[in-house]
Design an enzyme around this catalytic site. Structure first.
Site, mmCIF file in Angstrom:
data_model
loop_
_atom_site.group_PDB
_atom_site.id
_atom_site.type_symbol
_atom_site.label_atom_id
_atom_site.label_comp_id
_atom_site.label_asym_id
_atom_site.label_seq_id
_atom_site.Cartn_x
_atom_site.Cartn_y
_atom_site.Cartn_z
ATOM 1 N N TYR A 114 101.872 45.637 25.035
ATOM 2 C CA TYR A 114 101.324 44.529 24.260
ATOM 3 C C TYR A 114 102.450 43.553 23.930
ATOM 4 O O TYR A 114 103.370 43.384 24.728
ATOM 5 C CB TYR A 114 100.610 45.090 23.015
ATOM 6 C CG TYR A 114 99.640 44.126 22.385
ATOM 7 C CD1 TYR A 114 98.685 43.461 23.152
ATOM 8 C CD2 TYR A 114 99.677 43.868 21.018
ATOM 9 C CE1 TYR A 114 97.794 42.575 22.582
ATOM 10 C CE2 TYR A 114 98.781 42.984 20.433
ATOM 11 C CZ TYR A 114 97.854 42.336 21.225
ATOM 12 O OH TYR A 114 96.975 41.464 20.656
ATOM 13 N N LYS A 169 75.690 54.694 38.054
ATOM 14 C CA LYS A 169 76.255 54.002 39.215
ATOM 15 C C LYS A 169 77.776 53.886 39.067
ATOM 16 O O LYS A 169 78.531 54.099 40.030
ATOM 17 C CB LYS A 169 75.622 52.606 39.314
ATOM 18 C CG LYS A 169 75.814 51.890 40.632
ATOM 19 C CD LYS A 169 74.984 52.525 41.720
ATOM 20 C CE LYS A 169 75.072 51.777 43.022
ATOM 21 N NZ LYS A 169 74.223 50.590 43.074
ATOM 22 N N GLU A 211 72.196 45.055 40.589
ATOM 23 C CA GLU A 211 71.403 46.286 40.639
ATOM 24 C C GLU A 211 70.089 46.108 39.885
ATOM 25 O O GLU A 211 70.066 45.553 38.783
ATOM 26 C CB GLU A 211 72.201 47.430 40.000
ATOM 27 C CG GLU A 211 71.604 48.784 40.183
ATOM 28 C CD GLU A 211 71.923 49.378 41.548
ATOM 29 O OE1 GLU A 211 71.297 50.395 41.896
ATOM 30 O OE2 GLU A 211 72.783 48.825 42.243
ATOM 31 N N ASP A 212 68.998 46.563 40.502
ATOM 32 C CA ASP A 212 67.703 46.660 39.832
ATOM 33 C C ASP A 212 67.266 45.341 39.203
ATOM 34 O O ASP A 212 66.845 45.282 38.042
ATOM 35 C CB ASP A 212 67.737 47.777 38.779
ATOM 36 C CG ASP A 212 67.839 49.156 39.415
ATOM 37 O OD1 ASP A 212 67.691 49.240 40.647
ATOM 38 O OD2 ASP A 212 68.067 50.139 38.691
ATOM 39 N N ASP A 237 70.404 47.249 46.006
ATOM 40 C CA ASP A 237 69.015 47.588 46.322
ATOM 41 C C ASP A 237 68.595 47.010 47.667
ATOM 42 O O ASP A 237 67.755 47.581 48.357
ATOM 43 C CB ASP A 237 68.079 47.057 45.227
ATOM 44 C CG ASP A 237 68.418 47.622 43.866
ATOM 45 O OD1 ASP A 237 68.620 48.839 43.774
ATOM 46 O OD2 ASP A 237 68.502 46.846 42.904
ATOM 47 N N ALA A 272 62.663 43.203 48.097
ATOM 48 C CA ALA A 272 64.099 43.032 48.329
ATOM 49 C C ALA A 272 64.622 43.993 49.383
ATOM 50 O O ALA A 272 65.305 43.597 50.332
ATOM 51 C CB ALA A 272 64.857 43.211 47.016
ATOM 52 N N ALA A 273 64.281 45.287 49.246
ATOM 53 C CA ALA A 273 64.783 46.282 50.186
ATOM 54 C C ALA A 273 64.167 46.092 51.569
ATOM 55 O O ALA A 273 64.857 46.187 52.589
ATOM 56 C CB ALA A 273 64.502 47.687 49.667
ATOM 57 N N ASN A 392 70.292 57.657 51.151
ATOM 58 C CA ASN A 392 70.825 57.505 49.797
ATOM 59 C C ASN A 392 71.925 56.444 49.798
ATOM 60 O O ASN A 392 72.897 56.534 50.543
ATOM 61 C CB ASN A 392 71.396 58.846 49.317
ATOM 62 C CG ASN A 392 71.704 58.854 47.837
ATOM 63 O OD1 ASN A 392 72.096 57.833 47.256
ATOM 64 N ND2 ASN A 392 71.553 59.999 47.205
ATOM 65 N N ASN A 393 71.776 55.445 48.916
ATOM 66 C CA ASN A 393 72.750 54.352 48.836
ATOM 67 C C ASN A 393 74.161 54.819 48.497
ATOM 68 O O ASN A 393 75.135 54.096 48.735
ATOM 69 C CB ASN A 393 72.315 53.324 47.791
ATOM 70 C CG ASN A 393 71.071 52.561 48.193
ATOM 71 O OD1 ASN A 393 70.402 52.925 49.162
ATOM 72 N ND2 ASN A 393 70.750 51.519 47.470
#
Length: 480
Positions: A114, A169, A211-212, A237, A272-273, A392-393
């Protein structure tokens, strides 16, 4: 406590047993007869007359929990004090914490971390803002951004309810790729506000994972941010699903002896997907894609009010097929489902071409259950972990962001996504490849590194990598 139907979790039953009346064997029998699976037993405390025990039991859903509790409560001398859900316990206080990389043990350490020492770092970045990539957390940090409008299969549940997903995530980013990620859930669903907020916080991050966010707003939000920011923006997504889908399909067509360019592909669910998956398949050489939504096939030449659907109509369905899923699926080689449960019937699969490939990826309940489809399909994949071939993403986004951060890419190009898909597919060797193993496990240690390497090379080839490319004769430069 509420457990979604079809989920699997475990609970802890805290029981008070009257030693003079209750026998533990009767408790075990009651739980077993109710379909519960006891996995652990602990004595919490005990005295002359009573014992407090914690029993961990695997369960299926909320009704199953209620059935077990009712059965145990009916045993003389047994009282259910409390029921704890292991999944809820894991989320208490969230799943993330901030940990300093450098401990402060004395005043000298404090003066470096600092004031006054930090002022030198501030001025160095002020003179050359690019130094933030090496002198701050920007170098290894991703923002996971959501407005809570399309969370998993739960719909528009809001930013607070979206937080556990975004935290998860972030955990996956760190666990699988060493990427620091932070969940940011926004209390607005206004497109312009979301774009403005993400642009305002961007200096702190090396990339943005959207996301989402519901369709069609997600398309404009992503595209605008890609154009207006100098760091990668990736809507998982859309593109994460598309990359892993293509990886699985590249291996699936090997099994059935077909070429992607020759396949008729039906995509069910044009959100979207579905649109991203279709674009990725086209980039990989698929020429005949028919999109189907609730109203039927999206037809070339028709006019649609939704701009995303209009683009889709202009670029797919070359034969202008019309009608329902059951009509357009005739002769299809591949079915891709990103829609909802039960929309694909056995009768539909029977209309497909020989050796049909079915990717039913709706979660938690796929478009058709593998048990129903198995007699009629050659290769089957879902989005679930309890069946083979999970799309699976997690196979995609950790490695992609590891790669873009390491080469300091300004964006994620189509070439980088294609490279990621091929890299994931390559993890499954020719010797391992079969109908039940077309995609590697998310825990396969080779996935992230192979995706990272492929993405970095594609970034240099695309001209979006900003870190000098190391050569065999020259070590990487420390970008200070």
């Amino acid at each position: 406590m509420s457990i979604p139907s079809g989920a699997h979790t475990s609970i802890i039953l805290r029981l008070e047993l009257n030693k003079e009346i209750a026998v533990f064997g009767s408790i075990a029998t009651a739980i077993g007869d109710s379909g519960g699976d006891i996995v652990a037993i602990d004595v919490n405390r005990s005295d002359k007359t009573t014992t407090i025990r914690d029993i961990t039991v695997n369960v299926f859903d909320q009704k199953h929990v209620e059935l077990i509790v009712q059965a145990v409560n009916a045993i003389p001398g047994v009282k259910v004090i409390h029921v704890s859900d292991q999944t809820f316990l894991l989320h208490i206080g969230g799943k993330l914490e901030t940990t300093p990389k450098t401990p402060i043990k004395n005043r000298d350490d404090l003066s470096r971390v600092y004031t006054p020492g930090v002022a030198r770092i501030c001025m160095a970045i002020h003179e050359k803002p690019d130094r933030a990539h090496s002198l701050t957390i920007k170098r290894n940090t991703i923002a996971v951004v959501s407005d809570g409008s399309a969370v998993l299969g739960l719909g528009n549940i809001g930013p607070e309810a979206a937080m556990p997903v975004m935290e998860g995530k972030a955990v996956l980013f760190k666990q699988f790729a060493g990427v620091d990620a932070f969940p940011i859930c926004l209390n607005t669903q206004d497109t312009e506000e979301i774009i403005a907020i993400v642009k305002a916080i961007a200096p702190s991050f090396g990339g943005i994972n959207l996301e989402d966010i519901s369709s069609p707003r997600c398309f404009e939000i992503e595209q605008r941010l890609i154009e207006e920011l100098d760091i990668p923006v990736f809507h998982d997504d859309q593109h994460g699903t598309a990359v892993v889908l293509l990886a699985g399909l590249l291996n699936a067509v090997k099994i059935v002896g077909k070429q992607l360019s020759d396949c008729k592909v039906v995509v069910c669910g044009i959100g979207a997907a579905g649109i991203a998956c279709s674009k990725m398949l086209m980039a990989a050489g698929v020429r005949n894609i028919i999109g189907v939504d609730r109203a039927g096939a999206i037809v070339r030449g028709e006019v649609y009010s939704n701009p995303a659907w209009q683009w889709y109509a202009d670029h797919t369905n070359p034969d202008r097929l019309t009608g329902s899923l059951s009509e357009v699926i005739r002769g299809a080689d591949v079915f891709i489902g990103v829609s909802g449960p039960g929309v694909l019937k056995v009768e539909d699969i029977k209309k497909m071409a020989a050796d049909p490939i079915v990717f039913a990826m709706a979660n938690p309940t796929p478009e058709i259950l593998p048990e129903e489809a198995e007699p009629y399909v050659r290769v089957m994949a879902t989005g679930r972990s309890d069946y083979p071939n999970q799309i699976n993403n997690v196979l995609c986004f950790p490695g992609i962001f590891r790669g873009v951060l390491d080469c300091r890419a300004s964006r994620v190009t189509e070439e980088m996504k294609l490279a990621a898909a091929k890299a994931i597919a390559s993890v499954v060797s020719e010797e391992e490849l079969n109908e039940y193993y077309i995609i590697p496990s998310v825990f396969n240690a080779n996935v992230v590194e192979r995706v990272r390497e492929a993405v970095i090379q594609a970034a240099y080839d695309s001209g979006v990598a900003r870190k000098p490319q190391p050569t065999a004769s020259k070590q990487p430069v420390n970008q200070y």
